[in-house]
Design an enzyme around this catalytic site. Structure first.
Site, PDB file in Angstrom:
ATOM      1  N   LEU A  53       0.812  -1.215   0.000  1.00 38.11           N
ATOM      2  CA  LEU A  53       0.000   0.000   0.000  1.00 38.11           C
ATOM      3  C   LEU A  53       0.846   1.266   0.000  1.00 38.11           C
ATOM      4  O   LEU A  53       0.466   2.272  -0.597  1.00 38.11           O
ATOM      5  CB  LEU A  53      -0.933   0.003   1.217  1.00 38.11           C
ATOM      6  CG  LEU A  53      -1.909  -1.173   1.316  1.00 38.11           C
ATOM      7  CD1 LEU A  53      -2.737  -1.067   2.587  1.00 38.11           C
ATOM      8  CD2 LEU A  53      -2.818  -1.226   0.093  1.00 38.11           C
ATOM      9  N   GLN A  55       5.245   2.795   0.760  1.00 39.10           N
ATOM     10  CA  GLN A  55       6.636   2.396   0.958  1.00 39.10           C
ATOM     11  C   GLN A  55       7.506   3.624   1.164  1.00 39.10           C
ATOM     12  O   GLN A  55       7.306   4.660   0.529  1.00 39.10           O
ATOM     13  CB  GLN A  55       7.137   1.604  -0.258  1.00 39.10           C
ATOM     14  CG  GLN A  55       8.584   1.166  -0.155  1.00 39.10           C
ATOM     15  CD  GLN A  55       8.978   0.227  -1.278  1.00 39.10           C
ATOM     16  OE1 GLN A  55       8.140  -0.247  -2.029  1.00 39.10           O
ATOM     17  NE2 GLN A  55      10.257  -0.056  -1.390  1.00 39.10           N
ATOM     18  N   LYS A  78       2.591  -3.729   8.875  1.00 40.09           N
ATOM     19  CA  LYS A  78       3.627  -2.705   8.761  1.00 40.09           C
ATOM     20  C   LYS A  78       4.981  -3.363   8.963  1.00 40.09           C
ATOM     21  O   LYS A  78       5.158  -4.165   9.876  1.00 40.09           O
ATOM     22  CB  LYS A  78       3.415  -1.601   9.799  1.00 40.09           C
ATOM     23  CG  LYS A  78       2.158  -0.782   9.562  1.00 40.09           C
ATOM     24  CD  LYS A  78       2.067   0.380  10.535  1.00 40.09           C
ATOM     25  CE  LYS A  78       0.846   1.241  10.247  1.00 40.09           C
ATOM     26  NZ  LYS A  78       0.760   2.402  11.171  1.00 40.09           N
ATOM     27  N   ASP A 187       0.327  13.684  14.191  1.00 40.12           N
ATOM     28  CA  ASP A 187       0.283  13.662  12.720  1.00 40.12           C
ATOM     29  C   ASP A 187      -1.157  13.573  12.222  1.00 40.12           C
ATOM     30  O   ASP A 187      -1.487  12.758  11.355  1.00 40.12           O
ATOM     31  CB  ASP A 187       1.110  12.494  12.182  1.00 40.12           C
ATOM     32  CG  ASP A 187       1.475  12.678  10.707  1.00 40.12           C
ATOM     33  OD1 ASP A 187       1.437  13.825  10.229  1.00 40.12           O
ATOM     34  OD2 ASP A 187       1.796  11.676  10.041  1.00 40.12           O
TER      35      ASP A 187
END
Length: 475
Positions: A53, A55, A78, A187
């Site tokens: 999905l 990188q 992950k 974030d």
């Protein structure tokens, strides 16, 4: 089915496993290995990575199938690669951040709008091709089937005031839960908020989360942020606060209301946000958003509860049926279904010191094509070398080395599907045009021999494949 190799250095990570088209085969299949680099494909014997999905240079995110759930559910995997060129300090920092995310997700994933953590593990495997031991860390979490808000607003256009109010009523309790557990997300942005197929919002990507600093402590490790959404204190590596997340949430609201990125709305000369001309909202909502966006962290709202209190002065949107509570009831904290998932654990797996290469799983047509090429090219090479090299032992030795190299290239799939046959065509043209060859070997005989060898090699390889599959199924 395509299964993705998770070795960072793998040149051809896509592996086609046609036998996995049957869901029952997914449950029974034994370990398979990457046909390019030999990396085990089924992570800890359980997870099948089927799509990459995202990188970066040090991490990747995969969509994976969990074969040990009744419906073979999708998961997010992950991966953190421990790059050998990193300094020990950088390596320790990366591992620390990854382990922190594990602990935080284990704690925060109890909320129904935060992905749940299912497992963490590390895997040691000889690197390819030098064989040095390399370690990779994995984290498996809940897959949210939906669309992030950045993608949604790009497709559908800017949100209305009512849509933003619905958004705030849904996401603020999630953010409040994070803060109540003692963490700051750091974030928040539209791409880190996903709307699932039922319309529920989910907050994702907790890789930058940190504990709320105590009033008496200093904080210089606030380096995880996205430019445009990050508060000034984050950009300047200063202490972060709950109001740091509130600032990022305010910028997110501006993005949704205007369908413009933050850098298009912030005037760097006056150091102020200029957004109100791009969408008409009520003065009350504009005041709330502007207070979330103060550059001074102490002038912003200091808690989510303050924002929720301010929102009560506005008419509740029709989509919000009940008033959002300021505390998270324990009844909504989710728990995994009993017996469905394995407990969170750390699994350390070490492979032998040499890479393991297993029988490659190519589609049948690909197998036949490559086998036919080996037979066809091999016969032409033998005729060519036997005719031009005076010593039969030398000719045989050269033929064996070249043929071995070609077989290796085909097994590793280091060539495309067309290139081998281009090479075979060139070799055939050379053989048919050299007088020293066609004066000894009849041209038609050369073609017949090449075709016979191609057919024979194909038959042998197909038969071997059939025998292998029978043994694999029975034993």
């Amino acid at each position: 089915m395509n299964v993705f190799c998770t070795r960072f250095s793998c040149q051809q990570p896509h592996n086609v496993l046609p036998e996995l088209a049957d869901p029952e085969a997914i449950k029974r299949i034994t370990q398979r290995y990457c046909t390019s680099c030999g990396m085990p494909l089924i992570l800890v014997g359980r997870y099948f990575p089927i799509e990459c999905l995202s990188q970066s240079s040090l991490s990747r995110v995969f969509l994976a199938i969990d074969r040990y759930t009744p419906s073979q559910s999708l998961r997010i995997v992950k991966q953190l690669d421990v790059n050998p060129v990193l300094t020990q300090t950088d390596l320790s920092e990366l591992q620390k951040r990854f382990e922190e995310e594990e602990k935080i997700l284990e704690k925060l994933g109890k909320h129904p709008q935060i992905p749940e953590l299912f497992a963490t593990f590390e895997f040691s495997q000889p690197s390819f091709p030098n064989g040095a031991l390399e370690t990779t860390f994995y984290l498996v979490e809940e897959f949210i089937d939906g669309e992030d808000l950045e993608t949604q607003v790009a497709k559908t256009g800017k949100f209305s005031e009512e849509q933003v109010l619905v958004f705030l009523h849904q996401i603020l309790p999630v953010l409040q839960f994070v803060h109540q557990q003692g963490y700051i997300h750091q974030d928040i942005k539209p791409s880190n908020i996903i709307r699932d197929r039922q319309g529920q919002l989910h907050l994702i990507d907790f890789g930058g989360v940190k504990q709320i600093p105590q009033p008496t402590t200093s904080d210089s490790d606030s380096r995880v942020y996205t430019p445009g959404y990050a508060a000034p204190e984050q950009i300047n590596f200063q202490k972060v606060y709950i109001s740091t997340d509130i600032y990022a949430l305010g910028v997110t609201c501006l993005h949704l209301l205007t369908n413009k990125r933050p850098e298009e709305l912030f005037n760097t000369q006056t150091r102020s946000w200029e957004w109100e001309n791009h969408n008409q909202v009520s003065p009350a909502l504009a005041q709330i958003l502007n207070q979330m966006l103060f550059l001074n962290p102490f002038k912003r709202y200091q808690s989510v509860a303050e924002i929720l209190s301010a929102l009560r002065s506005l008419p509740a949107p029709l989509s919000v049926q009940n008033e959002i509570p300021t505390q998270i009831p324990s009844s909504i904290i989710k728990a995994p279904p009993p017996g469905l998932l394995q407990p969170i654990d750390r699994i350390i797996t070490t492979q032998p010191t040499k890479p393991i290469f297993r029988q490659p799983k190519f589609p049948l047509f690909d197998v036949c094509s490559r086998a036919a090429f080996i037979g066809f090219e091999g016969s032409l090479l033998y005729i060519l070398l036997a005719s031009l090299v005076g010593s039969p032992p030398i000719a045989m030795g050269l033929w064996g080395m070249i043929l071995g190299g070609l077989i290796f290239l085909q097994i590793r799939r280091l060539t495309g599907k067309i290139a081998p046959w281009v090479l075979a065509g060139v070799t055939l043209a050379i053989v048919l045009t050299i007088p020293a060859i066609y004066t000894v070997w009849d041209r038609q005989l050369i073609l017949v021999i090449s075709v016979i060898f191609a057919a024979s090699t194909t038959a042998v390889v197909v038969l071997s494949r059939l025998i292998y599959q029978l043994f694999d199924r029975w034993f």
